[in-house]
Structure formats: structure tokens, C-alpha cells
Design a protein around this motif. Structure first.
Motif, PDB file in Angstrom:
ATOM      1  N   GLY A  86      15.147  -6.838 -23.730  1.00 38.63           N
ATOM      2  CA  GLY A  86      14.567  -7.101 -22.419  1.00 38.63           C
ATOM      3  C   GLY A  86      15.589  -7.669 -21.457  1.00 38.63           C
ATOM      4  N   GLN A  87      15.094  -8.365 -20.422  1.00 37.79           N
ATOM      5  CA  GLN A  87      15.966  -9.000 -19.449  1.00 37.79           C
ATOM      6  C   GLN A  87      16.893  -9.980 -20.161  1.00 37.79           C
ATOM      7  N   PRO A  88      18.221  -9.903 -19.937  1.00 34.62           N
ATOM      8  CA  PRO A  88      19.140 -10.831 -20.601  1.00 34.62           C
ATOM      9  C   PRO A  88      18.868 -12.278 -20.226  1.00 34.62           C
ATOM     10  N   LEU A  89      18.936 -13.152 -21.220  1.00 32.84           N
ATOM     11  CA  LEU A  89      18.722 -14.582 -21.043  1.00 32.84           C
ATOM     12  C   LEU A  89      19.821 -15.327 -21.797  1.00 32.84           C
ATOM     13  N   LEU A  90      20.635 -16.050 -21.053  1.00 33.13           N
ATOM     14  CA  LEU A  90      21.743 -16.803 -21.637  1.00 33.13           C
ATOM     15  C   LEU A  90      21.356 -18.264 -21.809  1.00 33.13           C
ATOM     16  N   PHE A  91      21.465 -18.792 -23.031  1.00 33.34           N
ATOM     17  CA  PHE A  91      21.280 -20.208 -23.319  1.00 33.34           C
ATOM     18  C   PHE A  91      22.654 -20.883 -23.368  1.00 33.34           C
ATOM     19  N   ILE A  92      22.749 -22.123 -22.839  1.00 30.34           N
ATOM     20  CA  ILE A  92      23.991 -22.884 -22.905  1.00 30.34           C
ATOM     21  C   ILE A  92      23.674 -24.292 -23.402  1.00 30.34           C
ATOM     22  N   HIS A  93      24.286 -24.678 -24.522  1.00 25.34           N
ATOM     23  CA  HIS A  93      23.996 -25.971 -25.145  1.00 25.34           C
ATOM     24  C   HIS A  93      24.824 -27.097 -24.523  1.00 25.34           C
ATOM     25  N   GLY A  94      24.585 -28.322 -24.982  1.00 25.60           N
ATOM     26  CA  GLY A  94      25.249 -29.496 -24.443  1.00 25.60           C
ATOM     27  C   GLY A  94      26.463 -29.931 -25.240  1.00 25.60           C
ATOM     28  N   ASN A  95      27.020 -31.083 -24.859  1.00 21.55           N
ATOM     29  CA  ASN A  95      28.264 -31.605 -25.431  1.00 21.55           C
ATOM     30  C   ASN A  95      28.160 -31.793 -26.938  1.00 21.55           C
ATOM     31  N   GLY A  96      29.078 -31.161 -27.668  1.00 20.80           N
ATOM     32  CA  GLY A  96      29.099 -31.286 -29.120  1.00 20.80           C
ATOM     33  C   GLY A  96      27.989 -30.539 -29.818  1.00 20.80           C
ATOM     34  N   GLY A  97      27.249 -29.718 -29.066  1.00 29.58           N
ATOM     35  CA  GLY A  97      26.129 -28.999 -29.645  1.00 29.58           C
ATOM     36  C   GLY A  97      26.540 -27.648 -30.203  1.00 29.58           C
ATOM     37  N   SER A  98      25.540 -26.807 -30.401  1.00 29.53           N
ATOM     38  CA  SER A  98      25.789 -25.481 -30.960  1.00 29.53           C
ATOM     39  C   SER A  98      24.551 -24.623 -30.738  1.00 29.53           C
ATOM     40  N   ILE A  99      24.628 -23.396 -31.184  1.00 31.79           N
ATOM     41  CA  ILE A  99      23.514 -22.465 -31.080  1.00 31.79           C
ATOM     42  C   ILE A  99      22.246 -23.050 -31.686  1.00 31.79           C
ATOM     43  N   SER A 100      22.381 -23.756 -32.793  1.00 32.74           N
ATOM     44  CA  SER A 100      21.208 -24.256 -33.518  1.00 32.74           C
ATOM     45  C   SER A 100      20.380 -25.246 -32.704  1.00 32.74           C
ATOM     46  N   ASN A 101      20.938 -25.810 -31.641  1.00 32.98           N
ATOM     47  CA  ASN A 101      20.168 -26.743 -30.821  1.00 32.98           C
ATOM     48  C   ASN A 101      18.932 -26.098 -30.211  1.00 32.98           C
ATOM     49  N   PHE A 102      18.946 -24.771 -30.078  1.00 38.06           N
ATOM     50  CA  PHE A 102      17.831 -24.072 -29.442  1.00 38.06           C
ATOM     51  C   PHE A 102      16.952 -23.332 -30.446  1.00 38.06           C
ATOM     52  N   GLU A 103      16.932 -23.813 -31.691  1.00 38.81           N
ATOM     53  CA  GLU A 103      16.133 -23.114 -32.698  1.00 38.81           C
ATOM     54  C   GLU A 103      14.641 -23.174 -32.402  1.00 38.81           C
ATOM     55  N   GLN A 104      14.207 -24.136 -31.580  1.00 38.08           N
ATOM     56  CA  GLN A 104      12.804 -24.222 -31.202  1.00 38.08           C
ATOM     57  C   GLN A 104      12.466 -23.319 -30.020  1.00 38.08           C
ATOM     58  N   ASN A 105      13.462 -22.722 -29.411  1.00 37.97           N
ATOM     59  CA  ASN A 105      13.255 -21.943 -28.192  1.00 37.97           C
ATOM     60  C   ASN A 105      13.580 -20.465 -28.357  1.00 37.97           C
ATOM     61  N   ILE A 106      14.592 -20.158 -29.183  1.00 35.99           N
ATOM     62  CA  ILE A 106      15.029 -18.771 -29.337  1.00 35.99           C
ATOM     63  C   ILE A 106      13.893 -17.849 -29.798  1.00 35.99           C
ATOM     64  N   PRO A 107      13.108 -18.209 -30.833  1.00 39.40           N
ATOM     65  CA  PRO A 107      12.065 -17.282 -31.286  1.00 39.40           C
ATOM     66  C   PRO A 107      11.054 -16.937 -30.195  1.00 39.40           C
ATOM     67  N   TYR A 108      10.707 -17.922 -29.374  1.00 39.97           N
ATOM     68  CA  TYR A 108       9.752 -17.681 -28.292  1.00 39.97           C
ATOM     69  C   TYR A 108      10.312 -16.680 -27.295  1.00 39.97           C
ATOM     70  N   PHE A 109      11.512 -16.932 -26.792  1.00 38.29           N
ATOM     71  CA  PHE A 109      12.060 -16.094 -25.739  1.00 38.29           C
ATOM     72  C   PHE A 109      12.509 -14.731 -26.252  1.00 38.29           C
ATOM     73  N   ALA A 110      12.868 -14.637 -27.532  1.00 39.32           N
ATOM     74  CA  ALA A 110      13.327 -13.358 -28.083  1.00 39.32           C
ATOM     75  C   ALA A 110      12.208 -12.322 -28.151  1.00 39.32           C
TER      76      ALA A 110
END
Length: 282
Positions: free
Chosen positions: A54-78
Motif C-alpha cells: 500500500g501507501q509507503p509508511l516510514l517509521f523512524i525510532h529514537g536515540n539508541g533505539g531500533s526497529i523493535s521499538n515499533f513492534e506494537q505498531n508495525i502489525p497494525y499499519f502493515a
């Protein structure tokens, strides 16, 4: 106290991972070989993962973070977006041997990643330092950001944005690392991230008129970022909406993930409408 604990966690480069749940229990976000890859851009190898269509959606994490910080959000938006999420330079699996690190560098990295993936424009979600990167991405590459949602974002590294008691916590660690010899790659990375936290960013509020995309400015009413600073960002972006979460600290995408996901999705899905003076009474 809630503000102090939020930034202390960032200082330890954990970025609130302990507060996160197990995600969907099936996918190890940030370590998913089926969705992950590296791209060589701008002098380092950036690790990223993609999910959905679908429409591209870019997530950007915070200082010292990583992709896993958005594990509560990725499944919903995907379920309805093509989610692109990367470990930012010198963080997660994106090792960077360079001596310097700035938000401008990371915003340029995000733009290069979109180019690498042949994406002309994307919606963007940025949390904490990721919000700073998102703002700079929208300023430096206006055509690349369709809509922007930022939460827990600051423009300056001083007490107008973050309370003094937080800086009092950070200063001893900053001074200790400043006077400590850099012996390992890990030392070098930790020093770059701490310097980033202590010394940056420097974005004049007057320059935010360059953010022309519709923007949802989010903060917790007990965020580590002062409420008045969040309001300043909101008032300085021409096409901005404001959402302050009650009884919330810095980790709005995690602690309030259901509301966060639904409201940000609604913002992305609904055409921007300028609020007229007469609407104040409705």
C-alpha cells in the motif's frame, strides 16, 4: 519524576524496551531475515525491514533505539501500508564507523533509503529523536513526505524544551564519557549518541514554515518534552494538528499503542482540512 525516568532510559540506550510487550508473538521485528536487508548508502550499511503493501509508511525510532521499538505498531499499519523501518545510523544493526553523528545526517540517510527503494513519497512516523529526523526530512526533502506524525519531539537541547532536572541527570554521564578514553567501537557509538542527546538539535522554530506537509504533533501531558515546547512546534508548522495524550509520558506509541495506531492511521487516511475561525464554536 516521570519526565526524568523517560530521559534516563534514553540515556541508557534502551529506549523503553522494557515497557514493550511481546508484539504479536510471531515475528521478531528487527531480526526478521524474511523482511530484512541491508543497503549501502552514504558511507555505511543501513539495515531495514519492510512489511505489507500500500501507501509507503516510514517509521523512524529514537536515540539508541531500533526497529523493535515499533513492534506494537508495525502489525497494525502493515495491514494497509507498505511499512519501511530501519535502524538509524550507529544504532541497532546499522553500524557506522564515522566520528560524527547529526540529525541532518540521519534525515539524509532516510531520504537515501527511500531513493534506494524507489519511493517518491511516504507518510512518516517519528518518535522522539525520530520526530526530529522526520521534521528535518520534511524540511530538506519536501516532496518525500506526504504526511508526518511526530511524538515527543524537541527542536533544541535546553531547558525551554526539556526540564532542568532531566539535564541534571544526564550531565554526570555526559561529563564522565567526555573524559573517558574511547577504546572500543561500542564506546565510540555510545559517545556519539550521548553527544547527540546533549548537544543537538538546533532547529529554529521560525524555520518550521518549511514543513509544508500536513503534520500531526503528538505529546504526552507528562512527556519528557515540555508541553509548551510541543505547542511551539504545533503553532510553527503551517498545516499542523495537535494531540496531547492525558496521563502519558514519552512512550506514546507503546503505552497507548491502540489509540496511537488508530488516531495516526485516521490522520493519514483523512484529507487535511484547515480549521476556520467559525469552527471553534462547533
Amino acid at each position: 519524576m516521570q519526565r526524568m525516568l523517560s530521559l534516563l532510559t534514553c540515556l541508557l540506550f534502551v529506549h523503553l524496551l522494557a515497557a514493550q510487550g511481546p508484539g504479536d508473538g510471531k515475528i521478531s521485528y528487527g531480526k526478521n531475515a524474511a523482511a530484512g536487508a541491508y543497503c549501502s548508502i552514504r558511507g555505511f550499511k543501513m539495515y531495514y525491514e519492510t512489511y505489507g503493501q500500500g501507501q509507503p509508511l516510514l517509521f523512524i525510532h529514537g536515540n539508541g533505539g531500533s526497529i523493535s521499538n515499533f513492534e506494537q505498531n508495525i502489525p497494525y499499519f502493515a495491514k494497509k501500508y507498505r511499512v519501511i523501518i530501519a535502524d538509524s545510523r550507529a544504532q541497532g544493526r546499522s553500524a557506522d564507523p564515522g566520528d560524527s553523528l547529526t540529525y541532518e545526517m540521519m534525515a539524509d540517510d532516510d531520504a537515501a533509503l527511500l531513493d534506494y527503494l524507489h519511493i517518491d513519497s511516504a507518510d512518516v512516523i517519528g518518535w522522539s529523536d525520530g520526530g526530529i529526523n522526520g521534521v528535518l526530512l520534511a524540511m530538506r526533502y519536501p516532496s518525500k513526505v506526504k504526511k508526518l506524525a511526530i511524538t515527543g519531539t524537541n527542536l533544541v537541547p535546553d531547558t525551554t524544551a526539556v526540564p532542568q532536572e532531566v539535564w541534571d541527570i544526564v550531565k554526570p554521564a555526559y561529563m564522565a564519557m567526555k573524559n573517558k578514553p574511547v577504546k572500543t567501537a561500542e564506546d565510540k557509538t555510545n559517545w556519539k549518541l550521548l553527544k547527540l542527546l546533549w548537544e543537538q538539535p538546533h532547529i529554529p522554530a521560525s524555520s518550521l514554515h518549511a514543513v509544508q506537509c500536513p503534520t500531526l504533533v503528538i505529546g504526552g501531558d507528562h512527556d519528557v518534552i515540555r508541553e509548551e515546547h510541543t505547542m511551539l512546534i504545533y503553532h510553527s508548522i503551517p498545516r499542523a494538528y495537535l494531540w496531547i495524550l492525558p496521563n502519558s509520558g514519552h512512550s506514546t506509541p507503546v503505552v497507548y499503542h491502540d489509540q496511537f495506531n488508530a488516531n495516526v492511521d485516521a490522520f493519514f487516511s483523512t484529507p487535511y482540512r484547515k480549521i476556520e475561525k467559525t469552527d471553534r464554536f462547533n
